[in-house]
Design a protein around this motif. Structure first.
Motif, PDB file in Angstrom:
ATOM      1  N   MET A 103      -9.314   4.669 -60.349  1.00  0.00           N
ATOM      2  CA  MET A 103     -10.304   5.151 -59.407  1.00  0.00           C
ATOM      3  C   MET A 103     -10.849   3.971 -58.598  1.00  0.00           C
ATOM      4  N   VAL A 104     -10.976   4.141 -57.308  1.00  0.00           N
ATOM      5  CA  VAL A 104     -11.489   3.098 -56.430  1.00  0.00           C
ATOM      6  C   VAL A 104     -12.954   3.388 -56.139  1.00  0.00           C
ATOM      7  N   ARG A 105     -13.784   2.395 -56.323  1.00  0.00           N
ATOM      8  CA  ARG A 105     -15.212   2.573 -56.065  1.00  0.00           C
ATOM      9  C   ARG A 105     -15.482   2.528 -54.564  1.00  0.00           C
ATOM     10  N   PRO A 106     -16.574   3.197 -54.091  1.00  0.00           N
ATOM     11  CA  PRO A 106     -16.878   3.196 -52.651  1.00  0.00           C
ATOM     12  C   PRO A 106     -17.066   1.805 -52.064  1.00  0.00           C
ATOM     13  N   SER A 107     -17.594   0.853 -52.845  1.00  0.00           N
ATOM     14  CA  SER A 107     -17.774  -0.494 -52.312  1.00  0.00           C
ATOM     15  C   SER A 107     -16.424  -1.155 -52.034  1.00  0.00           C
ATOM     16  N   ASN A 108     -15.409  -0.820 -52.823  1.00  0.00           N
ATOM     17  CA  ASN A 108     -14.076  -1.380 -52.599  1.00  0.00           C
ATOM     18  C   ASN A 108     -13.379  -0.727 -51.408  1.00  0.00           C
ATOM     19  N   LEU A 109     -13.754   0.509 -51.071  1.00  0.00           N
ATOM     20  CA  LEU A 109     -13.121   1.188 -49.946  1.00  0.00           C
ATOM     21  C   LEU A 109     -13.425   0.475 -48.634  1.00  0.00           C
ATOM     22  N   ALA A 110     -14.667   0.008 -48.488  1.00  0.00           N
ATOM     23  CA  ALA A 110     -15.043  -0.683 -47.251  1.00  0.00           C
ATOM     24  C   ALA A 110     -14.278  -1.996 -47.119  1.00  0.00           C
ATOM     25  N   LEU A 111     -14.020  -2.639 -48.230  1.00  0.00           N
ATOM     26  CA  LEU A 111     -13.287  -3.899 -48.193  1.00  0.00           C
ATOM     27  C   LEU A 111     -11.838  -3.688 -47.775  1.00  0.00           C
ATOM     28  N   ARG A 112     -11.299  -2.522 -48.055  1.00  0.00           N
ATOM     29  CA  ARG A 112      -9.904  -2.247 -47.722  1.00  0.00           C
ATOM     30  C   ARG A 112      -9.750  -1.583 -46.357  1.00  0.00           C
ATOM     31  N   GLY A 113     -10.853  -1.449 -45.618  1.00  0.00           N
ATOM     32  CA  GLY A 113     -10.770  -0.865 -44.292  1.00  0.00           C
ATOM     33  C   GLY A 113     -10.903   0.636 -44.266  1.00  0.00           C
ATOM     34  N   ARG A 114     -11.094   1.262 -45.398  1.00  0.00           N
ATOM     35  CA  ARG A 114     -11.269   2.711 -45.453  1.00  0.00           C
ATOM     36  C   ARG A 114     -12.737   3.019 -45.739  1.00  0.00           C
ATOM     37  N   THR A 115     -13.250   4.045 -45.090  1.00  0.00           N
ATOM     38  CA  THR A 115     -14.621   4.455 -45.375  1.00  0.00           C
ATOM     39  C   THR A 115     -14.610   5.904 -45.843  1.00  0.00           C
ATOM     40  N   PRO A 116     -15.424   6.228 -46.832  1.00  0.00           N
ATOM     41  CA  PRO A 116     -15.457   7.612 -47.293  1.00  0.00           C
ATOM     42  C   PRO A 116     -16.063   8.516 -46.221  1.00  0.00           C
ATOM     43  N   ARG A 117     -15.588   9.743 -46.135  1.00  0.00           N
ATOM     44  CA  ARG A 117     -16.074  10.678 -45.120  1.00  0.00           C
ATOM     45  C   ARG A 117     -17.298  11.403 -45.642  1.00  0.00           C
ATOM     46  N   VAL A 118     -18.463  10.851 -45.312  1.00  0.00           N
ATOM     47  CA  VAL A 118     -19.733  11.425 -45.726  1.00  0.00           C
ATOM     48  C   VAL A 118     -20.541  11.701 -44.474  1.00  0.00           C
ATOM     49  N   LYS A 119     -21.070  12.921 -44.364  1.00  0.00           N
ATOM     50  CA  LYS A 119     -21.895  13.232 -43.202  1.00  0.00           C
ATOM     51  C   LYS A 119     -23.198  12.465 -43.297  1.00  0.00           C
ATOM     52  N   PRO A 120     -23.688  11.956 -42.169  1.00  0.00           N
ATOM     53  CA  PRO A 120     -24.951  11.216 -42.212  1.00  0.00           C
ATOM     54  C   PRO A 120     -26.131  12.142 -42.486  1.00  0.00           C
ATOM     55  N   MET A 121     -27.164  11.567 -43.040  1.00  0.00           N
ATOM     56  CA  MET A 121     -28.365  12.329 -43.344  1.00  0.00           C
ATOM     57  C   MET A 121     -29.107  12.646 -42.044  1.00  0.00           C
ATOM     58  N   LYS A 122     -29.569  13.880 -41.919  1.00  0.00           N
ATOM     59  CA  LYS A 122     -30.339  14.255 -40.741  1.00  0.00           C
ATOM     60  C   LYS A 122     -31.724  13.624 -40.823  1.00  0.00           C
ATOM     61  N   ILE A 123     -32.224  13.129 -39.693  1.00  0.00           N
ATOM     62  CA  ILE A 123     -33.566  12.566 -39.635  1.00  0.00           C
ATOM     63  C   ILE A 123     -34.359  13.408 -38.652  1.00  0.00           C
ATOM     64  N   ARG A 124     -35.386  14.065 -39.147  1.00  0.00           N
ATOM     65  CA  ARG A 124     -36.163  15.007 -38.350  1.00  0.00           C
ATOM     66  C   ARG A 124     -37.638  14.685 -38.411  1.00  0.00           C
ATOM     67  N   ASN A 125     -38.381  15.167 -37.398  1.00  0.00           N
ATOM     68  CA  ASN A 125     -39.830  15.011 -37.398  1.00  0.00           C
ATOM     69  C   ASN A 125     -40.494  15.996 -38.348  1.00  0.00           C
TER      70      ASN A 125
END
Length: 59
Positions: free
Chosen positions: A1-23
């Motif tokens: 299993m590859v940890r998310p921190s290692n994915l960024a090092l290999r040029g791949r980023t996990p597909r996670v939707k960004p958190m909505k920021i609302r008033n």
């Protein structure tokens, strides 16, 4: 299993939707019956453990 921190090092980023920021989170907490309004570290969040795409932060 590859940890998310290692994915960024290999040029791949996990597909996670960004958190909505609302008033205002009043309308967002009614999107699903499992949504909860939580205060953490001075910020207000809407979280949903069953469907994480509904997460949001105020401000």
């Amino acid at each position: 299993m590859v940890r998310p921190s290692n994915l960024a090092l290999r040029g791949r980023t996990p597909r996670v939707k960004p958190m909505k920021i609302r008033n205002s989170l009043k309308s967002l907490k009614g999107r699903d019956k499992d949504c909860r309004v939580i205060r953490r570290k001075g910020r207000v969040y809407v979280i949903n453990k069953k469907n994480p795409r509904f997460k949001a932060r105020q401000g």
